[in-house]
Structure formats: C-alpha cells, structure tokens
Enzyme design. Structure first.
Site, PDB file in Angstrom:
ATOM      1  N   ASP A  93       0.826  -1.206   0.000  1.00 59.15           N
ATOM      2  CA  ASP A  93       0.000   0.000   0.000  1.00 59.15           C
ATOM      3  C   ASP A  93       0.863   1.260   0.000  1.00 59.15           C
ATOM      4  O   ASP A  93       2.044   1.220   0.328  1.00 59.15           O
ATOM      5  CB  ASP A  93      -0.939   0.023   1.215  1.00 59.15           C
ATOM      6  CG  ASP A  93      -0.200   0.094   2.552  1.00 59.15           C
ATOM      7  OD1 ASP A  93       0.799  -0.642   2.723  1.00 59.15           O
ATOM      8  OD2 ASP A  93      -0.601   0.891   3.415  1.00 59.15           O
ATOM      9  N   GLU A 187       0.078  -1.250   5.559  1.00 60.94           N
ATOM     10  CA  GLU A 187       1.130  -0.842   6.508  1.00 60.94           C
ATOM     11  C   GLU A 187       0.975   0.610   6.903  1.00 60.94           C
ATOM     12  O   GLU A 187       1.180   0.993   8.050  1.00 60.94           O
ATOM     13  CB  GLU A 187       2.515  -1.084   5.893  1.00 60.94           C
ATOM     14  CG  GLU A 187       3.676  -0.923   6.867  1.00 60.94           C
ATOM     15  CD  GLU A 187       4.241   0.485   6.954  1.00 60.94           C
ATOM     16  OE1 GLU A 187       5.113   0.728   7.802  1.00 60.94           O
ATOM     17  OE2 GLU A 187       3.810   1.368   6.189  1.00 60.94           O
TER      18      GLU A 187
END
Ligand SMILES: [Zn+2]
Length: 425
Positions: A93, A187
């Site tokens: 991400d 994350e």
C-alpha cells in the site's frame, strides 16, 4: 561498471528493478484509515495478483494471495547450513497522506545536480533543500509527475525483493537459505502486521525493505500510541445560544493550543526526541474530535507524553463542566530494539550483507514504525533495510535507480550470508 553503481551485480539487476517498479507504481494501492476489511482498498488486491503471477513466473513455490490480501511465496534453499528460513517483507500500500491515484512515473536519466521541475502543479525537487538528492549526480532519478506521490514507499522495496529473489531463482549456483517472501497490505494505516500469520510464515527472522537512504539499517523504531479525543458540547441555534451553547470545537482548539508547541512536536524534535502530534481535527459546535499520534523511543517517556495529553485535556475541560470529554488510547507498536537485542545475529547478518555490497551501513533509529515493529513484538525479529527512496508521503517523492539496484543486490548478498554460517556474518 558505471561509477554510480555499488557493484556489477547491482548494475545487472537495475533494469529489472526499474521495470518492475514502474509497473507497480501505476497501480493505485493507497490504503484508507478506519478500515472495515483487509485490505482497506481493492487496488492492493490488484497489485497482489500481479505479484503472484510474477513470483510464479520467477519460479517460486507455494505462491498465493491469502484471504486478507497478503502475498506469500517460497524460494527453497539449496543446501544452506542449518536450514534456516529467512523472510523478506515489503508493503504494497501507499500513504493516504498525498494523492495516490494515476501515478505517472518519470525517469530522469543521469541527473545533472540541478533543480528537477515536474510537469504538474509546479512541483520542484530542489537539491539545495534535499541533500540526498544533491549527492546523486549521475544517478537515474525516478519521480512522479508532480501531482501524486511516487509510491517508492514501499514499491521500491517490493521491486527490490522481486528482482533479488528472481535473480536467485535463476542462479541456483548461488547459495541461499529457504527464503519466504511476504508482501503486506495496509502498513501505512498501521495494520500491516495485524493479520500476518507468522506461524504459517515459519521464518526464524525477516527483513523489511522499507527504509530510505543507501546503507540504512534500522533495528530501532518509535513506540507508538494513537489518541482519539472527543469533546461533547451543547449545540444550540446561535440565535438562542446565550448562556446555553457550549462550543466543542472551541474547547478542542483550546486543548491543542494548551499543548507544548516549541518542544514535543515533530517539527521541533529530532534524533531520539518524542512528541504529541495532532493529525486531524473534525467537528461541529456540538461535537469535536482530535486525533493525535504520540511517539517516543523510550516506553516510560511515551507514557509520560500520554499522561500529559490527558492532563491538558482534563485541565481545559475542568473550566466547562457542561462539556464531556472522552479519550481513547490505542497502542500501535513498540520499539523493536528490545526484541532484536536478544538475537544479535539477525541485524549482524544484514550489516554483513550491506558491507558485502560495498556500502558502509548507517545505523539510525527510525522516527516512525515499520511492519517489523509489530512483527518483532509478535515473535518474528524483523529489522529494516534501505530502499533508495526519499521524501515519502509527498508529491516530491523520488528514488534513485542505482540505490534501488543496490538494495536488490543486498537481498542476494543476504541470502549468501545466511547460507554461509547461519548468519554469523
Ligand atoms: Zn513504508
């Protein structure tokens, strides 16, 4: 070998790293706060499917995208001593803090040391304000087009692991332990480790490639708490408000203003200094909410910062008994140092791998966290290695192709170190 490469191996890996990187950053994988499913956004699954296909094409086994959006794969070892299983981790991400959709990467070949002007939004990369960029003359620099982040955080790490393991798979003569690869979702919203199945992962230790400057090796992160402060006031039409309205927004603003501003903030501290940092304020006259992140390397100091926030809020509210205060605290992650100190060979192996690539390791604590902070606490010791990306979470984000290639080469060296003697370097 071109002078800007750290080794012939890095130069050999560079085209593959860049090719993968340019492919990954075009997929919008921005994560979203307050998720209701894992991953928080479907773009991460799209990248996950691309990575599954590429891991399979590279010859890894046991490759799959699990039900929570984690990509996993295994490269079996080839007779390494001890049979250690070593993990390699990067996150798919990108940050919600800057636009992440429609990334159009640009490669500025053989950087000349001047200001890099990007085509959109007047964004410029000025080497006088970016010493790391000023040091990269002759490098190939990748940027966005100026209106989005680039996504080197952490697609540089993803591309480096992919290129490193693909090289190892194609060169069975190179010694390696069994390598377990994981690409994690979410994350950036602090959830990368939440649904990580470390038992199934089965590694004795792992490395995230999620750092920044060439040579960085990090075994120390902040300890982190999130605080969500809610003030309930009394909402009344302003025409009839005399003596009745209790303005929650005003009270919330007063709490923020009562906190220290020339110390204990991210903008006034560095090195090991912690902070209380308001990140978002929303509300109406009737109800207001402020989100804070509280950080320190020392757990006792962290507890004191949290207590200070609580005391400040209570003091402000004490003057207005008709208002109500709610403070929710959530522990996010702990300084990984205390877990890594018990297994010094893990960080030593990374240091040996970086040195084998001809780079002097830079040991500095991360003023942030990584997936490794939580994973180390959960029982998988996981220090963090550089990626070659800079100016994360901004439209000025950039990465050096040569430094990304160096990180991919470190992956190959790390395999060699762990197969040599169980990582004693
Ligand atoms: Zn990152």
């Amino acid at each position: 070998m071109a002078a800007s490469y750290t080794s012939a191996l890095a130069e050999e890996l560079a085209p593959d790293v860049l090719d993968r990187f340019l492919r990954y950053v075009r997929i919008d994988t921005q994560s979203r706060q307050d998720r209701t499913s894992s991953p928080s956004t479907t773009g991460q699954l799209e990248l996950g499917r691309v990575l599954v296909a590429e891991l399979e094409a590279a010859g890894l086994g046991d490759v799959h995208l699990d039900e929570n959006g984690y990509v996993l794969g295994t490269l079996p070892g080839n007779g390494a001593a001890g049979g250690d299983i070593i993990g390699l981790i990067a996150h798919m991400d990108t940050s919600p803090d800057a636009p992440g959709r429609g990334v159009e990467p640009l490669v500025h070949r053989s950087y000349d040391g001047g200001v890099i002007e990007l085509p959109r939004e007047g964004t410029v990369l000025d080497p006088t304000a970016m010493p790391e960029l000023a040091d990269r003359i002759g490098h190939d620099i990748v940027t966005s087009s100026g209106d989005t982040l680039l996504g080197a955080d952490d697609k540089a790490g993803v591309a480096e692991i992919m290129a490193g393991v693909a090289h190892l798979a194609a060169h069975p003569e190179l010694p390696r332990p069994t390598l377990r690869v994981a690409f994690t979702p979410d994350e950036e919203i602090g959830e990368g480790a939440t649904l990580f199945d470390i038992d199934r992962f089965g590694a004795r230790c792992a490395y995230t490639l999620d750092g920044s400057d060439l040579g960085e090796l990090q075994d120390e992160t902040f300890s982190a708490v999130e605080a969500i402060l809610t003030v309930d006031g009394v909402e009344v039409h302003p025409g009839q408000a005399t003596g009745k309205l209790v303005n929650a927004l005003r009270l919330a603003a007063r709490i923020v203003a009562a906190l220290p501003c020339d110390t204990l903030t991210p903008e006034t501290t560095e090195g090991r200094g912690g902070f209380i940092h308001p990140t978002k304020m929303t509300g109406t006259a009737g109800k207001a909410q402020v989100r804070f992140i509280v950080r320190d390397f020392d757990d006792d100091l962290l507890a004191r910062h949290v207590a200070r926030l609580e005391r400040t809020a209570n003091d402000v509210l004490a003057a207005e008994p008709r208002a109500r205060l709610d403070l929710k605290l959530r522990e996010q992650y702990r300084n990984m140092r205390r877990y890594l100190d018990d297994v010094p060979d893990v960080t030593d192996a990374a240091e040996a791998a970086i040195r084998a690539e001809g780079i002097e390791p830079i040991r500095r604590p991360i003023r942030g966290g990584t997936d490794g902070s939580r994973l180390s606490e959960m029982g998988l010791p996981t220090p963090n290695i550089f990626t070659g990306g800079h100016e994360y979470h901004s439209v000025r984000e950039w990465a050096s192709v040569q430094d990304m290639a160096a990180a991919a080469a470190v992956v190959v060296r790390l395999a060699e170190v762990w197969s040599r003697d169980g990582g004693d370097g």
